[in-house]
Design a protein around this motif. Sequence first.
Motif, PDB file in Angstrom:
ATOM      1  N   MET A  88       0.844  -1.207   0.000  1.00  0.00           N
ATOM      2  CA  MET A  88       0.000   0.000   0.000  1.00  0.00           C
ATOM      3  C   MET A  88       0.878   1.257   0.000  1.00  0.00           C
ATOM      4  SD  MET A  88      -2.791   1.200   2.807  1.00  0.00           S
ATOM      5  CE  MET A  88      -3.747  -0.304   2.806  1.00  0.00           C
ATOM      6  N   ARG A  89       0.530   2.232  -0.832  1.00  0.00           N
ATOM      7  CA  ARG A  89       1.360   3.431  -0.870  1.00  0.00           C
ATOM      8  C   ARG A  89       0.912   4.464   0.160  1.00  0.00           C
ATOM      9  NH1 ARG A  89      -0.287   3.081  -6.428  1.00  0.00           N
ATOM     10  NH2 ARG A  89      -1.765   1.960  -5.162  1.00  0.00           N
ATOM     11  N   THR A  90       1.893   5.036   0.834  1.00  0.00           N
ATOM     12  CA  THR A  90       1.624   5.994   1.904  1.00  0.00           C
ATOM     13  C   THR A  90       1.874   7.399   1.385  1.00  0.00           C
ATOM     14  OG1 THR A  90       2.308   4.330   3.495  1.00  0.00           O
ATOM     15  CG2 THR A  90       2.226   6.602   4.287  1.00  0.00           C
ATOM     16  N   ILE A  91       0.859   8.237   1.508  1.00  0.00           N
ATOM     17  CA  ILE A  91       0.913   9.577   0.903  1.00  0.00           C
ATOM     18  C   ILE A  91       0.819  10.631   1.995  1.00  0.00           C
ATOM     19  CG2 ILE A  91      -0.111  11.115  -0.834  1.00  0.00           C
ATOM     20  CD1 ILE A  91       0.739   8.330  -1.954  1.00  0.00           C
ATOM     21  N   LEU A  92       1.817  11.489   2.065  1.00  0.00           N
ATOM     22  CA  LEU A  92       1.760  12.611   3.002  1.00  0.00           C
ATOM     23  C   LEU A  92       0.940  13.732   2.367  1.00  0.00           C
ATOM     24  CD1 LEU A  92       2.647  13.981   5.628  1.00  0.00           C
ATOM     25  CD2 LEU A  92       4.724  14.735   4.438  1.00  0.00           C
ATOM     26  N   VAL A  93      -0.105  14.164   3.086  1.00  0.00           N
ATOM     27  CA  VAL A  93      -0.979  15.214   2.567  1.00  0.00           C
ATOM     28  C   VAL A  93      -0.797  16.450   3.452  1.00  0.00           C
ATOM     29  CG1 VAL A  93      -3.347  15.832   1.933  1.00  0.00           C
ATOM     30  CG2 VAL A  93      -2.621  13.431   1.863  1.00  0.00           C
ATOM     31  N   SER A  94      -0.059  17.428   2.956  1.00  0.00           N
ATOM     32  CA  SER A  94       0.068  18.670   3.733  1.00  0.00           C
ATOM     33  C   SER A  94      -1.215  19.474   3.512  1.00  0.00           C
ATOM     34  CB  SER A  94       1.288  19.468   3.281  1.00  0.00           C
ATOM     35  OG  SER A  94       0.994  20.150   2.082  1.00  0.00           O
ATOM     36  N   GLY A  95      -1.712  20.089   4.571  1.00  0.00           N
ATOM     37  CA  GLY A  95      -2.987  20.793   4.438  1.00  0.00           C
ATOM     38  C   GLY A  95      -4.157  19.830   4.316  1.00  0.00           C
ATOM     39  N   GLY A  96      -3.991  18.633   4.853  1.00  0.00           N
ATOM     40  CA  GLY A  96      -5.034  17.599   4.731  1.00  0.00           C
ATOM     41  C   GLY A  96      -6.282  17.885   5.551  1.00  0.00           C
ATOM     42  N   ALA A  97      -6.204  18.906   6.434  1.00  0.00           N
ATOM     43  CA  ALA A  97      -7.399  19.281   7.196  1.00  0.00           C
ATOM     44  C   ALA A  97      -8.121  20.472   6.557  1.00  0.00           C
ATOM     45  CB  ALA A  97      -7.024  19.612   8.642  1.00  0.00           C
ATOM     46  N   GLY A  98      -7.640  20.908   5.415  1.00  0.00           N
ATOM     47  CA  GLY A  98      -8.274  22.030   4.722  1.00  0.00           C
ATOM     48  C   GLY A  98      -9.397  21.561   3.799  1.00  0.00           C
ATOM     49  N   TYR A  99      -9.932  22.493   3.067  1.00  0.00           N
ATOM     50  CA  TYR A  99     -11.123  22.212   2.239  1.00  0.00           C
ATOM     51  C   TYR A  99     -10.835  21.139   1.177  1.00  0.00           C
ATOM     52  CZ  TYR A  99     -14.659  23.293  -1.381  1.00  0.00           C
ATOM     53  OH  TYR A  99     -15.632  23.240  -2.337  1.00  0.00           O
ATOM     54  N   ILE A 100      -9.898  21.405   0.301  1.00  0.00           N
ATOM     55  CA  ILE A 100      -9.651  20.438  -0.782  1.00  0.00           C
ATOM     56  C   ILE A 100      -8.873  19.239  -0.226  1.00  0.00           C
ATOM     57  CG2 ILE A 100      -8.714  20.139  -3.106  1.00  0.00           C
ATOM     58  CD1 ILE A 100      -8.969  23.246  -3.400  1.00  0.00           C
ATOM     59  N   GLY A 101      -7.965  19.523   0.717  1.00  0.00           N
ATOM     60  CA  GLY A 101      -7.169  18.449   1.311  1.00  0.00           C
ATOM     61  C   GLY A 101      -8.024  17.391   1.987  1.00  0.00           C
ATOM     62  N   SER A 102      -9.032  17.809   2.756  1.00  0.00           N
ATOM     63  CA  SER A 102      -9.829  16.826   3.508  1.00  0.00           C
ATOM     64  C   SER A 102     -10.647  15.948   2.564  1.00  0.00           C
ATOM     65  CB  SER A 102     -10.725  17.529   4.531  1.00  0.00           C
ATOM     66  OG  SER A 102     -11.581  18.448   3.894  1.00  0.00           O
ATOM     67  N   HIS A 103     -11.160  16.516   1.498  1.00  0.00           N
ATOM     68  CA  HIS A 103     -11.894  15.697   0.528  1.00  0.00           C
ATOM     69  C   HIS A 103     -10.943  14.717  -0.168  1.00  0.00           C
ATOM     70  CE1 HIS A 103     -14.890  18.889   1.145  1.00  0.00           C
ATOM     71  NE2 HIS A 103     -15.780  18.021   0.699  1.00  0.00           N
ATOM     72  N   THR A 104      -9.709  15.160  -0.394  1.00  0.00           N
ATOM     73  CA  THR A 104      -8.744  14.281  -1.067  1.00  0.00           C
ATOM     74  C   THR A 104      -8.314  13.146  -0.142  1.00  0.00           C
ATOM     75  OG1 THR A 104      -8.016  16.154  -2.397  1.00  0.00           O
ATOM     76  CG2 THR A 104      -6.535  14.262  -2.312  1.00  0.00           C
ATOM     77  N   VAL A 105      -8.165  13.437   1.156  1.00  0.00           N
ATOM     78  CA  VAL A 105      -7.805  12.378   2.114  1.00  0.00           C
ATOM     79  C   VAL A 105      -8.868  11.273   2.090  1.00  0.00           C
ATOM     80  CG1 VAL A 105      -7.651  11.884   4.602  1.00  0.00           C
ATOM     81  CG2 VAL A 105      -6.372  13.809   3.618  1.00  0.00           C
ATOM     82  N   ARG A 106     -10.122  11.670   2.090  1.00  0.00           N
ATOM     83  CA  ARG A 106     -11.197  10.669   2.048  1.00  0.00           C
ATOM     84  C   ARG A 106     -11.108   9.805   0.789  1.00  0.00           C
ATOM     85  NH1 ARG A 106     -16.060  11.493   5.283  1.00  0.00           N
ATOM     86  NH2 ARG A 106     -17.007  10.168   3.726  1.00  0.00           N
TER      87      ARG A 106
END
Length: 330
Positions: A1-19
């Motif tokens: 499984m690939r692990t992706i660091l999402v900076s700004g993952g609690a922001g608007y576009i970031g949170s939707h992308t994390v999901r």
Amino acid sequence: MRTILVSGGAGYIGSHTVRLLLEEGYRPVILDSLVTGHLSSALPEVPFFKGDIADGLLVRNIVQDLGIDAVIHFAARSLVGESMQKPDLYFHENTAKTNLFISALLSAGVKRVIFSSTAAAYGIPEQVPIPEAAATIPVNPYGASKRMIEQSFPWLEKAYGLEWISLRYFNAAGALFDGSLGEHHTPETHLIPLILRTALGRQEQISIFGTDYPTPDGTCIRDYIHVLDLAKAHILALAALEKGVGSGVFNVGTGSGHSVREVIETSRKITGRNIPVLECPRRPGDPAQLVAEADKIRTTFNWSPGYSSLDQIIESAWAWHRKNPDGFPH
Ligand code: UDP
């Protein structure tokens, strides 16, 4: 499984992308300072680091401890008006800190980065729809702060083998259709949230900034793109880098635009509410039309928008605003 660091993952576009990353079988890890992001209950439970992208020690530790394969870099300031008032803040937060972040990533061995860029990189377009090859002469520090990072990428690619994709977003809008996750900025300056706050009676009227533009109804035209379609573009960009498609810049937009009046009319239809308007002078720095030429992303990533009709954007944003009339609790 690939692990992706999402900076700004609690922001608007970031949170939707994390999901979406989770749904697509990736393992997202969030790095967010929570200066503008929100720890919402709708944010999935994934490894979360509260911290700054410029904290090289933290970034290297995260990469080593969690085995980061690639990064999606959202963390940034994003208010055009604020950037006009405080350009130094934007060059510090968006340009200088991103440069430090990428240096730390490279020194820790991470070579793949997807970058949040913006249509503001183009400035006043010479032609519409705007192709990626158009001139980039930003008319505000926000656009300039992002463009400078794009300009650094080919050099980092040459020197260190950085593999990068820069996604130039047009107007991100919409929310999860169940209203559990959406857009909350403080202060809010974006058209659709402000219209829906007016529909809820949270403000008296919506200002229309300029009715004398050279467009059919005199108001500005923008290319609104649903946040879920935007999130999908990031997943496909990651896959493209994995396949060795190559680095580059991609517009993320639908290829067609809507005027301010059209957005207000559609909002009246969907909410069934009276939305009073106030016609105002133009807002400084607003181009008459910003519409993407979206052929490159469609053909290269096989991406196409699935949720970006104006009706779908406003329906989903309305679901979020009705459920969360005051936004996230913090
Ligand atoms: N706009 C408006 N009234 C508002 C906020 C925005 O008429 O209260 C207009 C703005 O001038 C622009 C469009 O709506 O033409 C979209 O603005 P927004 O700030 O949402 O995004 P931008 O295009 O600036 O990134």
